[in-house]
Design an enzyme around this catalytic site. Structure first.
Site, short mmCIF file in Angstrom:
data_model
loop_
_atom_site.label_atom_id
_atom_site.label_comp_id
_atom_site.label_asym_id
_atom_site.label_seq_id
_atom_site.Cartn_x
_atom_site.Cartn_y
_atom_site.Cartn_z
N HIS A 279 0.85 -1.21 0.00
CA HIS A 279 0.00 0.00 0.00
C HIS A 279 0.87 1.25 0.00
O HIS A 279 0.59 2.21 0.71
CB HIS A 279 -0.91 0.01 1.23
CG HIS A 279 -2.06 -0.96 1.17
ND1 HIS A 279 -3.27 -0.66 0.59
CD2 HIS A 279 -2.17 -2.23 1.62
CE1 HIS A 279 -4.09 -1.70 0.70
NE2 HIS A 279 -3.45 -2.67 1.31
N ASP A 364 -0.90 -4.70 6.08
CA ASP A 364 -1.95 -5.51 5.43
C ASP A 364 -1.65 -5.73 3.96
O ASP A 364 -0.94 -4.95 3.31
CB ASP A 364 -3.31 -4.83 5.58
CG ASP A 364 -3.32 -3.41 5.00
OD1 ASP A 364 -2.34 -2.69 5.23
OD2 ASP A 364 -4.30 -3.05 4.32
N GLU A 365 -2.20 -6.80 3.44
CA GLU A 365 -2.28 -7.07 2.00
C GLU A 365 -0.99 -6.78 1.25
O GLU A 365 -1.02 -6.17 0.18
CB GLU A 365 -3.41 -6.24 1.39
CG GLU A 365 -4.75 -6.53 1.99
CD GLU A 365 -5.84 -5.60 1.48
OE1 GLU A 365 -6.94 -6.09 1.21
OE2 GLU A 365 -5.60 -4.38 1.37
N ALA A 366 0.13 -7.24 1.80
CA ALA A 366 1.40 -6.99 1.13
C ALA A 366 1.67 -8.10 0.11
O ALA A 366 2.69 -8.78 0.17
CB ALA A 366 2.52 -6.89 2.16
N GLU A 397 -2.05 -9.52 9.43
CA GLU A 397 -0.97 -10.24 8.74
C GLU A 397 0.35 -10.20 9.50
O GLU A 397 1.21 -11.07 9.32
CB GLU A 397 -0.78 -9.69 7.32
CG GLU A 397 -1.94 -9.98 6.37
CD GLU A 397 -2.98 -8.86 6.30
OE1 GLU A 397 -3.23 -8.19 7.34
OE2 GLU A 397 -3.56 -8.67 5.22
#
Ligand code: TNX
Length: 551
Positions: A279, A364-366, A397
């Protein structure tokens, strides 16, 4: 004859006046007089207080009422805050003064107590027919108690124009304190930027429901929103756009400090988030040396699907600014120390702006970061946050890294990560995306919001408990609740209000009030009674058909 007629007429007149008076008197005594609100336990307070004892009488605020505070200087500001809430509609021009001991009849009295049960944020509101007394161990408790007091007055107390009294409230005692220490909302100012005035209004609205944490999502692929003096291009270039290609924006450090002070005066802790190591496109576009390679953003994909693996452009080259809404496609570059110099500088400047104990590093969401690199990143962020004297918070995460009891984990959808975090003794904040993501649409007709996690109607948003929502995660593991408002689809304060209200009062209650005895059928009536309050505060709320709104 004529005289007699006159006398008779006079008699009839006197008689009829007497009769009318009699009827009026009878009416005043035997019919119900306009009922004063005399039952404190029937008030529609959100969050529901721990205990209310009604004593059946009424306190009346009048032109002679003032606010007296006993204790440190800080209490004067709290008194002034209350005066500023009550004066515009009542036009009583109440003044704040210091006192020793209770003031004379008809006044408001704010004082400190030593009452272990009330803790840090609890309060006791003691209303008799001659005094309105609010006591708490800490200033924060007084501030929370004032929110209860506002809700006990008629809704029109919230209007900014002069209103007709009487300003009567029922007598009794309210003793109250929160179940959970963390009662937060997150505002994403990265996908779309919201200026200082909008954030202040959001702070005001959430504080009415005793929320005590504002998590600010300050950076994402689409924009960098906080001035970092040692890396000026982050805001200069990285802050120059947003989703859809608007002009974006950012807070200077002075503006940010102003926001922090504003929230402190409302006993709200700001938790700033810089989302790392994914992000991060707005930073990669500003400083190419940070670029660890991006993968193709999959438009239309918002979360939870697998990204493709095509590398876009070369590592170390600045990326293009991004105005779409895909996630999980950018990453910091792990191999070079300049990346960690960048993170150290950013977190150091942010820590210096943050009186609260927490720094949120995202995490998050890496999906564009290799797992082993991800773990390296999180472990090093943990050390950097600690070196700055702060507690690290990260999305679930981060449970994959070497986290411990000094780290706070923010659950959003993975039972596995939450359980791993708890095994590592990390405490959990609970915003389940299927229940507490306020960027989720109410139903399929809602024009704003996403729905990848669920449609969340107002009843569904209320019907769950923190301590039973995730298997294996109990009360002892949970710091509290958070309701995140991601901003891919929202651009104005009206939009913020529409998605946050009326779900937010329910989250506030889930975090504050005991689980035992909470029921939607009872709550929805109280919520319906808040319609006129929200209207008086000019909140653009969703008039859900599930709620019996009071006109
Ligand atoms: C997932 S849940 C995200 C955000 C998006 C949001 C949209 C999580 C930690 N990340 O990046 O804005 O979905 O609902």
């Amino acid at each position: 004859m004529f005289q007699q007629l006159l006398l008779t007429m006079l008699h009839i007149k006197i008689y009829s006046i007497g009769w009318i008076l009699g009827v009026l008197l009878l009416g005043l005594t035997s019919c119900k007089p306009p009922v004063p609100p005399t039952d404190l336990s029937k008030e529609n307070i959100i969050p529901q207080p721990i205990s209310i004892t009604a004593t059946g009488n009424a306190f009346v605020l009048t032109d002679d009422s003032d606010i007296f505070v006993e204790g440190p200087e800080e209490l004067k500001q709290i008194g002034q805050y209350l005066a500023d809430k009550l004066n515009p509609s009542t036009r009583f021009d109440m003044k704040v003064a210091s006192t020793t001991g209770a003031p004379k009849s008809g006044n408001i009295y704010l004082t400190l107590s030593a009452d272990p049960q009330l803790g840090e944020e609890g309060y006791e509101l003691n209303i008799t027919n001659n005094l309105l007394k609010l006591a708490a161990n800490k200033p924060a408790g007084l501030f929370r108690g004032i929110q209860t007091l506002r809700q006990v007055f008629p809704a029109k107390i919230e209007l900014s124009t002069a209103q007709q009294g009487p300003w009567k409230i029922p007598t009794g005692v309210i003793r109250d304190y929160p179940s959970y220490a963390w009662r937060g909302s997150m505002l994403d100012v990265a996908r779309h930027f919201f200026g200082v005035e909008d954030v202040k209004r959001y702070i005001d609205l959430i504080s009415y429901y005793k929320i005590n944490i504002l998590h600010l999502h300050l950076s994402d692929d689409q924009g960098w929103r906080i001035e970092i003096k040692s890396w000026p291009n982050l805001t200069k270039h990285g802050g120059s756009t947003q989703v859809g290609g608007g002009k974006g924006g950012f807070y200077t450090q002075e503006q940010y400090a102003d926001l922090v002070a504003y929230s402190q005066a409302r006993y709200i802790t700001i938790v700033p988030e810089i989302d790392l190591p994914g992000h991060i496109n707005s930073a990669l576009a500003s400083y190419g040396e940070l670029n660890g390679g991006t993968i193709v953003p999959e438009e239309g994909r918002v979360a939870l699907s697998k990204p493709s693996r095509d590398i876009l452009g070369a590592k170390t080259k600045p990326t293009e600014l991004y105005t779409g809404i895909a996630v999980g496609w950018s990453t910091l570059r792990v191999e070079k120390e300049v990346t960690f110099k960048f993170v150290e500088d950013v977190l150091r400047e942010l820590a210096a702006l943050t009186p609260g104990p927490y720094l949120h590093i995202g995490g998050d969401e890496a999906a564009a970061t290799k797992k082993k690199d991800y773990i390296t990143f999180i472990n090093r962020f943990k050390d950097i946050v600690k070196a700055n004297g702060k507690i690290m918070v990260g999305w679930e995460e981060i449970a994959q890294a070497d986290i411990n009891s000094e780290v706070v984990t923010q659950y959003w959808h993975s039972q596995k990560y939450a359980q791993t975090a708890v095994e590592k003794e990390s405490k959990i904040i609970m915003p389940p995306s299927t229940k507490a993501y306020i960027d989720m649409s109410y139903d399929s007709t809602t024009k704003l919001g996403l729905h990848w996690a669920a449609y969340i109607e107002v009843d569904s948003a209320y019907r769950w408990n923190l301590a039973t929502h995730v298997k294996g995660i109990g009360r002892e593991n949970i710091l509290g609740i958070e309701a995140p408002l991601w901003s891919e689809t929202i651009t104005t304060m009206d939009d913020i209000e529409f998605l946050a209200f009326p779900r937010l009062p329910g989250y506030a209650e889930i975090g504050w009030s005991p689980e035992n005895g909470r029921a939607w059928d009872e709550y929805k009536v109280r919520l319906g009674n808040h319609g006129p309050r929200l209207t008086a505060m000019e909140v653009n709320f969703y008039r859900s058909s599930k709620v019996p709104w009071i006109k």
